[in-house]
Design a protein around this motif. Sequence first.
Motif, PDB file in Angstrom:
ATOM      1  N   GLY A 142       0.785  -1.227   0.000  1.00  0.00           N
ATOM      2  CA  GLY A 142       0.000   0.000   0.000  1.00  0.00           C
ATOM      3  C   GLY A 142       0.814   1.273   0.000  1.00  0.00           C
ATOM      4  N   ALA A 143       2.147   1.166  -0.173  1.00  0.00           N
ATOM      5  CA  ALA A 143       2.999   2.361  -0.108  1.00  0.00           C
ATOM      6  C   ALA A 143       2.645   3.359  -1.208  1.00  0.00           C
ATOM      7  N   ALA A 144       2.339   2.861  -2.399  1.00  0.00           N
ATOM      8  CA  ALA A 144       2.020   3.751  -3.519  1.00  0.00           C
ATOM      9  C   ALA A 144       0.746   4.557  -3.256  1.00  0.00           C
ATOM     10  N   LEU A 145      -0.134   4.016  -2.407  1.00  0.00           N
ATOM     11  CA  LEU A 145      -1.402   4.692  -2.111  1.00  0.00           C
ATOM     12  C   LEU A 145      -1.381   5.354  -0.739  1.00  0.00           C
ATOM     13  N   ASN A 146      -0.163   5.479  -0.157  1.00  0.00           N
ATOM     14  CA  ASN A 146       0.014   6.113   1.158  1.00  0.00           C
ATOM     15  C   ASN A 146      -0.785   5.432   2.263  1.00  0.00           C
ATOM     16  N   LYS A 147      -0.891   4.108   2.178  1.00  0.00           N
ATOM     17  CA  LYS A 147      -1.562   3.352   3.238  1.00  0.00           C
ATOM     18  C   LYS A 147      -0.537   2.928   4.275  1.00  0.00           C
ATOM     19  N   ASN A 148      -0.891   3.060   5.522  1.00  0.00           N
ATOM     20  CA  ASN A 148       0.025   2.728   6.613  1.00  0.00           C
ATOM     21  C   ASN A 148      -0.220   1.285   7.049  1.00  0.00           C
ATOM     22  N   LEU A 149       0.417   0.348   6.365  1.00  0.00           N
ATOM     23  CA  LEU A 149       0.252  -1.071   6.646  1.00  0.00           C
ATOM     24  C   LEU A 149       1.578  -1.644   7.128  1.00  0.00           C
ATOM     25  N   PRO A 150       1.543  -2.712   7.926  1.00  0.00           N
ATOM     26  CA  PRO A 150       2.794  -3.288   8.432  1.00  0.00           C
ATOM     27  C   PRO A 150       3.612  -3.935   7.326  1.00  0.00           C
ATOM     28  N   ASP A 151       4.926  -3.915   7.517  1.00  0.00           N
ATOM     29  CA  ASP A 151       5.824  -4.595   6.585  1.00  0.00           C
ATOM     30  C   ASP A 151       5.577  -6.100   6.647  1.00  0.00           C
ATOM     31  N   ILE A 152       5.848  -6.766   5.539  1.00  0.00           N
ATOM     32  CA  ILE A 152       5.604  -8.208   5.490  1.00  0.00           C
ATOM     33  C   ILE A 152       6.629  -8.886   4.592  1.00  0.00           C
ATOM     34  N   GLY A 153       7.097 -10.045   5.032  1.00  0.00           N
ATOM     35  CA  GLY A 153       7.920 -10.899   4.190  1.00  0.00           C
ATOM     36  C   GLY A 153       9.381 -10.971   4.589  1.00  0.00           C
ATOM     37  N   ASP A 154       9.946 -12.147   4.391  1.00  0.00           N
ATOM     38  CA  ASP A 154      11.401 -12.332   4.467  1.00  0.00           C
ATOM     39  C   ASP A 154      12.009 -11.996   3.113  1.00  0.00           C
ATOM     40  N   VAL A 155      11.242 -12.285   2.076  1.00  0.00           N
ATOM     41  CA  VAL A 155      11.595 -12.001   0.697  1.00  0.00           C
ATOM     42  C   VAL A 155      10.355 -11.386   0.062  1.00  0.00           C
ATOM     43  N   HIS A 156      10.551 -10.454  -0.847  1.00  0.00           N
ATOM     44  CA  HIS A 156       9.385  -9.923  -1.552  1.00  0.00           C
ATOM     45  C   HIS A 156       9.608  -9.994  -3.052  1.00  0.00           C
ATOM     46  N   MET A 157       8.497 -10.202  -3.762  1.00  0.00           N
ATOM     47  CA  MET A 157       8.501 -10.269  -5.217  1.00  0.00           C
ATOM     48  C   MET A 157       7.381  -9.363  -5.721  1.00  0.00           C
ATOM     49  N   THR A 158       7.734  -8.459  -6.609  1.00  0.00           N
ATOM     50  CA  THR A 158       6.751  -7.502  -7.091  1.00  0.00           C
ATOM     51  C   THR A 158       6.690  -7.513  -8.615  1.00  0.00           C
ATOM     52  N   GLY A 159       5.526  -7.144  -9.126  1.00  0.00           N
ATOM     53  CA  GLY A 159       5.342  -6.975 -10.552  1.00  0.00           C
ATOM     54  C   GLY A 159       5.005  -5.522 -10.835  1.00  0.00           C
ATOM     55  N   VAL A 160       5.818  -4.867 -11.651  1.00  0.00           N
ATOM     56  CA  VAL A 160       5.563  -3.461 -11.997  1.00  0.00           C
ATOM     57  C   VAL A 160       4.507  -3.443 -13.095  1.00  0.00           C
ATOM     58  N   VAL A 161       3.291  -3.078 -12.721  1.00  0.00           N
ATOM     59  CA  VAL A 161       2.155  -3.197 -13.633  1.00  0.00           C
ATOM     60  C   VAL A 161       1.823  -1.898 -14.366  1.00  0.00           C
TER      61      VAL A 161
END
Length: 197
Positions: free
Chosen positions: A129-148
Amino acid sequence: MNLINRFIPKKEKLQLMYDNPALLDQMTDRVLSWTPAARDYVVICIGTDRSTGDAFGPFTGSYLLEEDLKHIHVYGTLHEPVHAVNMAHYFDLVRMEHRHPFVIAVDASLGKYASVGTITADIGSLKPGAALNKNLPDIGDVHMTGVVNVGGFMEYAILQNTRLSLVVAMAKRMATLLHQLDEQLDHKFSVSSSVMR
Protein backbone atom coordinates in the motif's frame (compact mmCIF):
# COMPACT_ATOMS: atom_id res chain seq x y z
CA MET A 1 4.69 -7.66 15.16
CA ASN A 2 5.65 -8.12 11.52
CA LEU A 3 5.84 -11.36 9.57
CA ILE A 4 9.57 -10.94 8.97
CA ASN A 5 12.67 -12.96 9.78
CA ARG A 6 15.92 -11.03 9.57
CA PHE A 7 18.68 -13.66 9.35
CA ILE A 8 19.13 -14.04 5.59
CA PRO A 9 22.44 -13.41 3.80
CA LYS A 10 22.21 -10.42 1.46
CA LYS A 11 22.56 -10.90 -2.27
CA GLU A 12 21.64 -8.45 -4.96
CA LYS A 13 18.04 -8.12 -6.02
CA LEU A 14 17.05 -9.34 -9.45
CA GLN A 15 14.72 -7.55 -11.87
CA LEU A 16 13.76 -8.97 -15.27
CA MET A 17 10.99 -8.49 -17.81
CA TYR A 18 8.21 -11.01 -17.20
CA ASP A 19 8.59 -12.47 -20.70
CA ASN A 20 12.38 -12.78 -20.53
CA PRO A 21 13.26 -16.43 -21.35
CA ALA A 22 15.83 -16.42 -18.54
CA LEU A 23 13.37 -15.23 -15.88
CA LEU A 24 12.25 -18.60 -14.53
CA ASP A 25 15.68 -20.15 -14.03
CA GLN A 26 17.54 -17.02 -12.89
CA MET A 27 14.89 -15.86 -10.46
CA THR A 28 14.24 -19.35 -9.07
CA ASP A 29 17.96 -19.76 -8.40
CA ARG A 30 18.18 -16.35 -6.74
CA VAL A 31 15.17 -16.83 -4.45
CA LEU A 32 16.28 -20.40 -3.66
CA SER A 33 19.65 -19.06 -2.50
CA TRP A 34 17.80 -16.95 0.09
CA THR A 35 15.57 -19.79 1.27
CA PRO A 36 16.45 -21.75 4.43
CA ALA A 37 15.87 -25.50 4.45
CA ALA A 38 13.15 -27.27 6.44
CA ARG A 39 10.77 -24.39 7.12
CA ASP A 40 7.12 -23.65 6.44
CA TYR A 41 7.15 -21.71 3.17
CA VAL A 42 4.29 -19.23 2.89
CA VAL A 43 3.44 -17.09 -0.13
CA ILE A 44 1.16 -14.16 0.66
CA CYS A 45 -0.28 -12.60 -2.49
CA ILE A 46 -1.45 -9.11 -1.61
CA GLY A 47 -4.05 -7.07 -3.47
CA THR A 48 -7.69 -6.85 -4.40
CA ASP A 49 -9.87 -7.93 -7.30
CA ARG A 50 -11.59 -4.52 -7.18
CA SER A 51 -8.69 -2.82 -8.97
CA THR A 52 -7.19 -4.09 -12.22
CA GLY A 53 -3.57 -3.30 -11.37
CA ASP A 54 -3.87 -4.36 -7.76
CA ALA A 55 -5.28 -7.74 -8.83
CA PHE A 56 -1.77 -8.95 -9.73
CA GLY A 57 -1.33 -10.60 -6.32
CA PRO A 58 -4.75 -12.32 -6.20
CA PHE A 59 -4.37 -13.55 -9.79
CA THR A 60 -0.95 -14.97 -8.90
CA GLY A 61 -2.36 -16.76 -5.86
CA SER A 62 -5.25 -18.22 -7.85
CA TYR A 63 -3.00 -19.47 -10.66
CA LEU A 64 -0.51 -20.86 -8.15
CA LEU A 65 -3.20 -22.89 -6.37
CA GLU A 66 -3.96 -24.63 -9.68
CA GLU A 67 -0.51 -26.25 -9.44
CA ASP A 68 0.43 -29.34 -7.44
CA LEU A 69 2.36 -27.70 -4.59
CA LYS A 70 4.41 -29.74 -2.14
CA HIS A 71 6.02 -27.16 0.13
CA ILE A 72 4.42 -23.77 -0.46
CA HIS A 73 1.28 -22.59 1.36
CA VAL A 74 -0.64 -19.85 -0.46
CA TYR A 75 -2.72 -17.00 0.96
CA GLY A 76 -4.42 -14.42 -1.24
CA THR A 77 -6.53 -15.34 -4.26
CA LEU A 78 -9.25 -13.73 -6.35
CA HIS A 79 -11.88 -15.42 -4.18
CA GLU A 80 -10.11 -14.76 -0.87
CA PRO A 81 -7.85 -11.73 -1.35
CA VAL A 82 -5.42 -10.42 1.27
CA HIS A 83 -5.77 -6.63 1.37
CA ALA A 84 -5.58 -3.65 3.69
CA VAL A 85 -8.82 -4.41 5.54
CA ASN A 86 -8.11 -8.07 6.41
CA MET A 87 -4.32 -8.16 6.45
CA ALA A 88 -4.09 -8.32 10.26
CA HIS A 89 -6.39 -11.37 10.23
CA TYR A 90 -4.10 -13.17 7.78
CA PHE A 91 -1.01 -12.23 9.80
CA ASP A 92 -2.58 -13.90 12.83
CA LEU A 93 -3.66 -16.91 10.75
CA VAL A 94 -0.16 -17.47 9.37
CA ARG A 95 1.34 -17.26 12.85
CA MET A 96 -1.17 -19.82 14.17
CA GLU A 97 -0.93 -22.26 11.26
CA HIS A 98 2.82 -22.20 10.57
CA ARG A 99 5.80 -22.57 12.86
CA HIS A 100 8.61 -20.14 11.99
CA PRO A 101 7.21 -19.44 8.51
CA PHE A 102 9.46 -18.21 5.72
CA VAL A 103 7.26 -15.64 4.04
CA ILE A 104 7.43 -14.57 0.40
CA ALA A 105 5.28 -11.48 -0.14
CA VAL A 106 3.90 -10.89 -3.64
CA ASP A 107 2.36 -7.58 -4.69
CA ALA A 108 1.84 -5.21 -7.59
CA SER A 109 3.94 -2.08 -7.81
CA LEU A 110 4.24 1.07 -9.89
CA GLY A 111 7.49 2.28 -11.39
CA LYS A 112 9.19 4.07 -14.24
CA TYR A 113 7.93 3.60 -17.77
CA ALA A 114 10.92 1.42 -18.69
CA SER A 115 10.22 -0.88 -15.71
CA VAL A 116 6.60 -1.69 -16.56
CA GLY A 117 6.33 -5.44 -17.11
CA THR A 118 9.27 -6.33 -14.89
CA ILE A 119 9.25 -8.76 -11.99
CA THR A 120 11.58 -8.07 -9.08
CA ALA A 121 12.79 -10.34 -6.30
CA ASP A 122 14.65 -8.98 -3.30
CA ILE A 123 15.48 -9.84 0.28
CA GLY A 124 13.54 -8.09 2.98
CA SER A 125 10.06 -6.97 3.70
CA LEU A 126 7.48 -5.42 1.45
CA LYS A 127 5.60 -2.25 2.37
CA PRO A 128 2.11 -2.97 0.99
CA GLY A 129 0.00 0.00 0.00
CA ALA A 130 3.00 2.36 -0.11
CA ALA A 131 2.02 3.75 -3.52
CA LEU A 132 -1.40 4.69 -2.11
CA ASN A 133 0.01 6.11 1.16
CA LYS A 134 -1.56 3.35 3.24
CA ASN A 135 0.03 2.73 6.61
CA LEU A 136 0.25 -1.07 6.65
CA PRO A 137 2.79 -3.29 8.43
CA ASP A 138 5.82 -4.60 6.59
CA ILE A 139 5.60 -8.21 5.49
CA GLY A 140 7.92 -10.90 4.19
CA ASP A 141 11.40 -12.33 4.47
CA VAL A 142 11.60 -12.00 0.70
CA HIS A 143 9.38 -9.92 -1.55
CA MET A 144 8.50 -10.27 -5.22
CA THR A 145 6.75 -7.50 -7.09
CA GLY A 146 5.34 -6.98 -10.55
CA VAL A 147 5.56 -3.46 -12.00
CA VAL A 148 2.16 -3.20 -13.63
CA ASN A 149 2.07 0.49 -14.53
CA VAL A 150 3.80 3.88 -14.28
CA GLY A 151 3.88 5.56 -10.88
CA GLY A 152 4.48 9.07 -9.65
CA PHE A 153 1.02 10.65 -9.79
CA MET A 154 -2.62 9.68 -9.20
CA GLU A 155 -1.58 6.16 -8.20
CA TYR A 156 -5.09 5.02 -7.28
CA ALA A 157 -6.45 5.98 -10.70
CA ILE A 158 -3.43 4.44 -12.43
CA LEU A 159 -3.99 1.09 -10.68
CA GLN A 160 -7.69 1.22 -11.54
CA ASN A 161 -6.89 1.77 -15.23
CA THR A 162 -4.08 -0.74 -15.68
CA ARG A 163 -4.46 -3.14 -18.60
CA LEU A 164 -5.84 -6.47 -17.38
CA SER A 165 -4.05 -8.36 -20.16
CA LEU A 166 -0.64 -7.33 -18.78
CA VAL A 167 -1.63 -8.12 -15.19
CA VAL A 168 -2.89 -11.60 -16.14
CA ALA A 169 0.19 -12.38 -18.24
CA MET A 170 2.53 -11.28 -15.45
CA ALA A 171 0.56 -13.16 -12.79
CA LYS A 172 0.69 -16.39 -14.82
CA ARG A 173 4.44 -15.99 -15.17
CA MET A 174 4.85 -15.31 -11.45
CA ALA A 175 2.77 -18.37 -10.58
CA THR A 176 4.91 -20.51 -12.90
CA LEU A 177 8.02 -19.11 -11.24
CA LEU A 178 6.75 -19.89 -7.74
CA HIS A 179 5.68 -23.37 -8.82
CA GLN A 180 9.20 -23.97 -10.13
CA LEU A 181 10.55 -22.72 -6.80
CA ASP A 182 8.31 -25.24 -5.03
CA GLU A 183 9.78 -28.05 -7.16
CA GLN A 184 13.33 -26.84 -6.49
CA LEU A 185 12.62 -26.84 -2.75
CA ASP A 186 11.95 -30.55 -3.17
CA HIS A 187 15.46 -30.96 -4.58
CA LYS A 188 16.94 -28.77 -1.84
CA PHE A 189 15.29 -30.94 0.83
CA SER A 190 16.58 -34.16 -0.71
CA VAL A 191 20.12 -32.80 -1.03
CA SER A 192 20.21 -31.46 2.55
CA SER A 193 18.80 -34.68 3.99
CA SER A 194 21.35 -36.81 2.12
CA VAL A 195 24.18 -34.59 3.41
CA MET A 196 22.98 -35.09 6.99
CA ARG A 197 23.13 -38.88 6.71
